[in-house]
Design an enzyme around this catalytic site. Structure first.
Site, PDB file in Angstrom:
ATOM      1  N   GLU A   1      27.961  66.688  49.944  1.00  0.00           N
ATOM      2  CA  GLU A   1      27.859  66.609  48.412  1.00  0.00           C
ATOM      3  C   GLU A   1      28.886  67.679  47.305  1.00  0.00           C
ATOM      4  OE1 GLU A   1      23.996  67.794  47.029  1.00  0.00           O
ATOM      5  OE2 GLU A   1      24.338  67.536  45.141  1.00  0.00           O
TER       6      GLU A   1
ATOM      7  N   LYS B   1      27.514  62.166  49.147  1.00  0.00           N
ATOM      8  CA  LYS B   1      26.649  62.408  47.931  1.00  0.00           C
ATOM      9  C   LYS B   1      27.393  62.791  46.754  1.00  0.00           C
ATOM     10  CE  LYS B   1      22.379  64.719  46.130  1.00  0.00           C
ATOM     11  NZ  LYS B   1      20.961  64.830  46.467  1.00  0.00           N
TER      12      LYS B   1
ATOM     13  N   ARG C   1      12.020  74.555  37.427  1.00  0.00           N
ATOM     14  CA  ARG C   1      11.156  73.389  37.241  1.00  0.00           C
ATOM     15  C   ARG C   1       9.530  73.580  36.954  1.00  0.00           C
ATOM     16  NH1 ARG C   1      15.769  72.296  37.370  1.00  0.00           N
ATOM     17  NH2 ARG C   1      16.841  71.115  39.061  1.00  0.00           N
TER      18      ARG C   1
ATOM     19  N   LYS D   1      18.296  70.968  53.461  1.00  0.00           N
ATOM     20  CA  LYS D   1      19.381  71.513  52.649  1.00  0.00           C
ATOM     21  C   LYS D   1      19.720  72.852  53.458  1.00  0.00           C
ATOM     22  CE  LYS D   1      19.610  74.456  48.721  1.00  0.00           C
ATOM     23  NZ  LYS D   1      20.597  73.867  47.788  1.00  0.00           N
TER      24      LYS D   1
ATOM     25  N   SER E   1      21.944  62.577  40.670  1.00  0.00           N
ATOM     26  CA  SER E   1      21.718  62.359  39.123  1.00  0.00           C
ATOM     27  C   SER E   1      22.205  63.442  38.184  1.00  0.00           C
ATOM     28  CB  SER E   1      20.017  62.173  38.677  1.00  0.00           C
ATOM     29  OG  SER E   1      19.495  63.289  39.165  1.00  0.00           O
ATOM     30  N   GLY E   2      22.310  64.593  38.703  1.00  0.00           N
ATOM     31  CA  GLY E   2      23.107  65.559  37.947  1.00  0.00           C
ATOM     32  C   GLY E   2      22.604  65.800  36.338  1.00  0.00           C
ATOM     33  N   GLY E   3      21.443  65.466  36.254  1.00  0.00           N
ATOM     34  CA  GLY E   3      21.167  66.218  34.806  1.00  0.00           C
ATOM     35  C   GLY E   3      21.103  64.745  33.758  1.00  0.00           C
TER      36      GLY E   3
ATOM     37  N   GLY F   1      17.252  64.055  42.478  1.00  0.00           N
ATOM     38  CA  GLY F   1      16.130  65.376  42.591  1.00  0.00           C
ATOM     39  C   GLY F   1      15.329  65.016  41.220  1.00  0.00           C
ATOM     40  N   ARG F   2      16.145  65.446  40.068  1.00  0.00           N
ATOM     41  CA  ARG F   2      15.526  65.424  38.657  1.00  0.00           C
ATOM     42  C   ARG F   2      15.142  64.092  38.287  1.00  0.00           C
ATOM     43  NH1 ARG F   2      20.218  69.511  36.300  1.00  0.00           N
ATOM     44  NH2 ARG F   2      20.999  68.538  38.311  1.00  0.00           N
TER      45      ARG F   2
ATOM     46  N   LYS G   1      21.798  68.761  54.104  1.00  0.00           N
ATOM     47  CA  LYS G   1      22.583  68.513  53.036  1.00  0.00           C
ATOM     48  C   LYS G   1      23.556  69.762  52.840  1.00  0.00           C
ATOM     49  CE  LYS G   1      21.683  69.289  48.748  1.00  0.00           C
ATOM     50  NZ  LYS G   1      20.899  69.211  47.448  1.00  0.00           N
TER      51      LYS G   1
HETATM   52  P1  13P Z   1      19.982  65.916  40.982  1.00  0.00           P
HETATM   53  O1  13P Z   1      19.465  64.388  41.297  1.00  0.00           O
HETATM   54  O2  13P Z   1      18.717  66.600  40.198  1.00  0.00           O
HETATM   55  O3  13P Z   1      21.089  66.203  40.489  1.00  0.00           O
HETATM   56  O4  13P Z   1      19.564  66.660  42.272  1.00  0.00           O
HETATM   57  C1  13P Z   1      20.103  66.169  43.418  1.00  0.00           C
HETATM   58  C2  13P Z   1      20.535  67.184  44.576  1.00  0.00           C
HETATM   59  O5  13P Z   1      20.076  67.265  45.647  1.00  0.00           O
HETATM   60  C3  13P Z   1      21.372  68.642  43.863  1.00  0.00           C
HETATM   61  O6  13P Z   1      21.822  69.200  45.021  1.00  0.00           O
END
Ligand code: 13P
Length: 364
Positions: free
Chosen positions: A202, A244, A57, A121, A286-288, A316-317, A160
Site C-alpha cells: 500500500e 493497494k 473514529r 496490518k 478510499s483515502g478520505g 476503511g472509512r 498489509k
Molecule cells: P481508507 O479506505 O479509510 O483510506 O483506509 C484504508 C486503509 O487501510 C488505510 O491504510
C-alpha cells in the site's frame, strides 16, 4: 516464497530439487490466496485501525475507546450476515486478531468459517523521515519475520503495510523519500512471501493538500514505478501479492475537482502504465473520499474494463463511516448498523463489476 534454485547452481542435489518443489507449492498457495481475496464480486474490508486511529473514529460518535468497545464494534462488523458475498478479506489490527466473539470464537476463525480470508496490518506507522522535512517513512521492519510467524499461527493469511507519501507545492515528495518507502515496502513484501503470507502493498499518495489531479498522477506514477522496481529487485512474486494504491484524484483543498470520468480515466491510465499484468488485483483505498464517491469511482473504472487485474476495493472509512454513524455505540442500533454495512458491501460488490448506479443509494 518465489525464487527457485537454478539447475546451474546445483543440478545434482536431490535436496535442492525437493526444496524447489516445495517453493513451487508455496507460490501456488500465495497465488490462490491472492486470487480468492479479489474473486468475483469481492473486495476487502479494512478494519485495521491502530489504537490512536480507532479512538479518533470513536470520538466522532462519542464512544469511549476501551478494549471492550473496540471488540464489540469489530464483532458487529464481522458477524454481519451476508458480507461474505462481497468481502473476500478483512484486515485486522494486532489487538483484534487476538480477540474473540462474545461466545469465545476467535475473530480469525469466525471469518475463515465464513470464507473470508483474515489479514493483519503489520507496519508500525509512518514517522518523520530524518533530514527530509515534510516526508514520512513507515517503520516496523525490525523483528518483522518473527511477528509474521506468530500472525500466521494466529490465523492470518495476508498482511498489509502502508507507506504514506505527502504532496506539497514544492519538492515533497523527493525522489529519495519515494525510494526509501518503496524499499521498505519491498522488504516487507519479501518477508511476507517467505513466510507464506500474501503481502498487500500500500503506497498511499495522500489527497489532503491542494494539488491538482495532474500532480497526483505524476507523483502516483513515480511511486508505482519505483515500488515495482524495488519489488522486482527483492524477488517478490507479483502473482502472489495485491496492490493497494490511492486513486488519482485532486487534493481535497484543490479548487478544481474533477468529474467521475476524469478520475477514472487518470487512475486507469496510471495503473495501465505502471502495474504489471501479473498482479492479480488492485484494491483501492478510499483515502478520505465519501462512501458514495469511493463507490462511484470504483464503478466508473470497472465500466472501462476489461483490465489485466481485478479492480476492487480495500476500504476503511468508505465502508465504516456510515456504520459508525448508525451504531453510535448503542446496542439498540446494532441491527441497523449491520444493514448499513451489508448495503455498502453490496454496492461496492456491484461497483467492482461496473454494475452500480447512484439510484441504488439509500434515500435516492
Ligand atoms: P481508507 O479506505 O479509510 O483510506 O483506509 C484504508 C486503509 O487501510 C488505510 O491504510
Amino acid at each position: 516464497m518465489k525464487w527457485s534454485i537454478s539447475y546451474h547452481e546445483d543440478h545434482s542435489s536431490f535436496r535442492n530439487l525437493k526444496r524447489e518443489k516445495e517453493l513451487q507449492m508455496d507460490n501456488d498457495k500465495l497465488r490462490s490466496v491472492a486470487k480468492a481475496i479479489v474473486a468475483n464480486d469481492k473486495g476487502i474490508l479494512a478494519a485495521d485501525e491502530s489504537s490512536p486511529t480507532i479512538k479518533k473514529r470513536f470520538d466522532s460518535i462519542k464512544v469511549e475507546s476501551t478494549e471492550q468497545n473496540r471488540r464489540r464494534y469489530r464483532e458487529i462488523l464481522f458477524t454481519t450476515e451476508g458480507i461474505e458475498r462481497h468481502i473476500g478479506g478483512v484486515i485486522l489490527f494486532d489487538e483484534t486478531l487476538r480477540q474473540s466473539t462474545m461466545d469465545g470464537i476467535p475473530f480469525a476463525r469466525l471469518l475463515s468459517d465464513k470464507g473470508i480470508v483474515p489479514g493483519i496490518k503489520v507496519d508500525k506507522g509512518a514517522k518523520a523521515l530524518a533530514l527530509y522535512p515534510g516526508e514520512k517513512i513507515t517503520e516496523g521492519l525490525d523483528s518483522l519475520r518473527d511477528r509474521l510467524i506468530e500472525y500466521r499461527e494466529l490465523g492470518a493469511q495476508f498482511a498489509k503495510w502502508r507507506a504514506v507519501i505527502e504532496i506539497d507545492e514544492h519538492n515533497v515528495p523527493s525522489p529519495f523519500g519515494i525510494r526509501a518507502n518503496a524499499h521498505a515496502l519491498a522488504r516487507y513484501a519479501a518477508l511476507c512471501q517467505e513466510e507464506d503470507l500474501v503481502p498487500i502493498v500500500e503506497p498511499e499518495v495522500l489527497m489532503d493538500s491542494s494539488h491538482g489531479i495532474e500532480r497526483c498522477e505524476d507523483i502516483t506514477s513515480r511511486v508505482l514505478e519505483t515500488v515495482f522496481s524495488e519489488l522486482d529487485a527483492h524477488r517478490v512474486l507479483f502473482e502472489g501479492m495485491l496492490l493497494k494504491p490511492n486513486m488519482v484524484i485532486a487534493g481535497k483543498q484543490c479548487v478544481r475537482q474533477n468529474s467521475v470520468q476524469e478520475v477514472a480515466e487518470s487512475t486507469i491510465r496510471c495503473m495501465n502504465r505502471y502495474v504489471p499484468a501479473a498482479v492479480p488485483g488492485i484494491v483501492f483505498l478510499s483515502g478520505g473520499q465519501s462512501a458514495e464517491d469511493a463507490t462511484v469511482h470504483l464503478n466508473a473504472m470497472n465500466t472501462m474494463g476489461p483490465h489485466p487485474w481485478q479492480v476492487s476495493f480495500s476500504y476503511g472509512r468508505a465502508l465504516q463511516a456510515p456504520v459508525l454513524a448508525a451504531w453510535k455505540g448503542l446496542e439498540s442500533n446494532v441491527d441497523v448498523a449491520q444493514q448499513v454495512l451489508l448495503k455498502r458491501c453490496r454496492l461496492n460488490g456491484l461497483a467492482r463489476n461496473g454494475k452500480y448506479s447512484r439510484d441504488m443509494e439509500p434515500g435516492s
